[in-house]
Design a protein around this motif. Structure first.
Motif, PDB file in Angstrom:
ATOM      1  N   UNK A 191       0.799  -1.225   0.000  1.00  0.00           N
ATOM      2  CA  UNK A 191       0.000   0.000   0.000  1.00  0.00           C
ATOM      3  C   UNK A 191       0.831   1.275   0.000  1.00  0.00           C
ATOM      4  N   UNK A 192       2.073   1.208   0.452  1.00  0.00           N
ATOM      5  CA  UNK A 192       2.878   2.426   0.513  1.00  0.00           C
ATOM      6  C   UNK A 192       3.443   2.751  -0.869  1.00  0.00           C
ATOM      7  N   UNK A 193       3.817   3.997  -1.118  1.00  0.00           N
ATOM      8  CA  UNK A 193       4.437   4.371  -2.393  1.00  0.00           C
ATOM      9  C   UNK A 193       5.678   3.517  -2.663  1.00  0.00           C
ATOM     10  N   UNK A 194       5.827   3.080  -3.906  1.00  0.00           N
ATOM     11  CA  UNK A 194       6.882   2.137  -4.251  1.00  0.00           C
ATOM     12  C   UNK A 194       7.666   2.624  -5.465  1.00  0.00           C
ATOM     13  N   UNK A 195       8.984   2.687  -5.322  1.00  0.00           N
ATOM     14  CA  UNK A 195       9.886   3.022  -6.429  1.00  0.00           C
ATOM     15  C   UNK A 195      10.691   1.775  -6.764  1.00  0.00           C
ATOM     16  N   UNK A 196      10.607   1.336  -8.025  1.00  0.00           N
ATOM     17  CA  UNK A 196      11.320   0.144  -8.477  1.00  0.00           C
ATOM     18  C   UNK A 196      12.462   0.601  -9.380  1.00  0.00           C
ATOM     19  N   UNK A 197      13.689   0.259  -9.025  1.00  0.00           N
ATOM     20  CA  UNK A 197      14.867   0.738  -9.755  1.00  0.00           C
ATOM     21  C   UNK A 197      15.593  -0.413 -10.453  1.00  0.00           C
ATOM     22  N   UNK A 221       0.677   1.049  -9.747  1.00  0.00           N
ATOM     23  CA  UNK A 221       0.947   2.360  -9.157  1.00  0.00           C
ATOM     24  C   UNK A 221       2.422   2.544  -8.830  1.00  0.00           C
ATOM     25  N   UNK A 222       3.210   1.464  -8.967  1.00  0.00           N
ATOM     26  CA  UNK A 222       4.640   1.557  -8.690  1.00  0.00           C
ATOM     27  C   UNK A 222       5.319   2.433  -9.733  1.00  0.00           C
ATOM     28  N   UNK A 223       6.296   3.204  -9.285  1.00  0.00           N
ATOM     29  CA  UNK A 223       7.080   4.036 -10.184  1.00  0.00           C
ATOM     30  C   UNK A 223       8.324   3.274 -10.599  1.00  0.00           C
ATOM     31  N   UNK A 245      17.610  10.361  -7.180  1.00  0.00           N
ATOM     32  CA  UNK A 245      16.291   9.817  -7.521  1.00  0.00           C
ATOM     33  C   UNK A 245      15.524   9.400  -6.272  1.00  0.00           C
ATOM     34  N   UNK A 246      16.212   8.754  -5.341  1.00  0.00           N
ATOM     35  CA  UNK A 246      15.552   8.352  -4.094  1.00  0.00           C
ATOM     36  C   UNK A 246      15.072   9.584  -3.342  1.00  0.00           C
ATOM     37  N   UNK A 247      15.902  10.629  -3.291  1.00  0.00           N
ATOM     38  CA  UNK A 247      15.501  11.858  -2.618  1.00  0.00           C
ATOM     39  C   UNK A 247      14.281  12.487  -3.251  1.00  0.00           C
ATOM     40  N   UNK A 251      10.543  12.958  -1.532  1.00  0.00           N
ATOM     41  CA  UNK A 251       9.920  14.279  -1.424  1.00  0.00           C
ATOM     42  C   UNK A 251       8.462  14.221  -1.842  1.00  0.00           C
ATOM     43  N   UNK A 252       8.170  13.413  -2.832  1.00  0.00           N
ATOM     44  CA  UNK A 252       6.793  13.300  -3.325  1.00  0.00           C
ATOM     45  C   UNK A 252       5.972  12.282  -2.533  1.00  0.00           C
TER      46      UNK A 252
END
Length: 255
Positions: A191-197, A221-223, A245-247, A251-252
């Protein structure tokens, strides 16, 4: 401080791998994964629950960051319902879907485990670091400031791990991708915002990332961030771009 980023290293890795990583305004917690296997076996599900208990005992905003094996462990912590405000997953696999591939992976990891436990440690490191997915043995410079930590993410930085070889060997059994539950169908539960790198040159894991962030990946919804010029070891191959990118993501994602 805005909160704490909990960083999970990869297989045959060390908490100190994250020593050069920083994001302005955030504390960095470098997690030693081997301590979870020092005394006895622990499944990936049990690890997720154990890590979440540690985090729940702390105050403030917590973000989970996992690389490769650490990324797979991070997914289990997220799916166990931990108090995570956001998560960053790097070069990780949600799980094999073909039973034949799982069998082959378990067999291969059993071989790695035997070499880690009782083989020549330096030869084990050379063979591990020589894998094509890791760049074929190419050393990757750590991000450094004033040469405070001028070591590399390669064999030289792994000599001291011989003292933890029993836990490293156990990880190839307890945390093998071949024994991992396939998580593709559960990614939507995060459920939390997710960034996939992923790295631009890491074709296999770039494909995985594109699927994760795609309409059929389980968590649309993953970025997805594809790091230009990077391979599998994104945080150490393009450290400045990765930290930036993580920063930006935090921030968002974290108000």
């Amino acid at each position: 401080m805005k909160g704490t980023i909990w960083c999970l290293h990869g297989a045959v890795g060390m908490a100190e791998d994250w020593r050069g990583f920083s994001v302005p305004g955030w504390a960095v917690k470098r997690v030693d994964l081997w301590r979870f296997l020092d005394c006895c076996p622990m499944s990936m599900e049990e690890f997720g629950e154990a890590l979440n208990r540690e985090v729940e005992a702390t105050k403030g905003v917590n973000v989970l960051l996992g690389y490769s094996m650490g990324g797979r462990l991070a997914l289990h912590a997220l799916l166990a319902g931990g108090p995570w405000a956001a998560a960053v997953i790097v070069s990780a696999h949600p799980g094999l879907e073909d039973e034949g591939e799982k069998v082959l992976r378990r067999e291969k990891d059993a071989e790695w485990g035997a070499k880690a436990l009782s083989g020549n440690w330096r030869e084990f490191l050379e063979e591990w670091n020589g894998q094509a997915v890791l760049g074929g043995g190419a050393n990757v410079q750590y991000p450094t400031r004033n040469d405070q930590f001028p070591r590399v993410l390669g064999m030289e930085a792994r000599e001291s791990l011989v003292q933890r070889r029993q836990a490293v060997a156990r990880s190839f059994m307890d945390w093998t991708l071949g024994g991992q539950e396939t998580l593709w169908g559960r990614l939507g539960e995060i459920e939390c915002p997710l960034l996939w790198c992923v790295g631009e040159r890491d074709a296999k894991f770039r494909s995985i990332g594109e699927r994760v962030a795609g309409p059929s990946g389980g968590n649309p919804s993953a970025s997805l961030w594809v790091a230009d010029g990077a391979g599998h070891r994104v945080p150490w191959e393009v450290p400045e771009a990765f930290a930036k990118k993580v920063g930006e993501f935090l921030e968002q994602a974290v108000s």
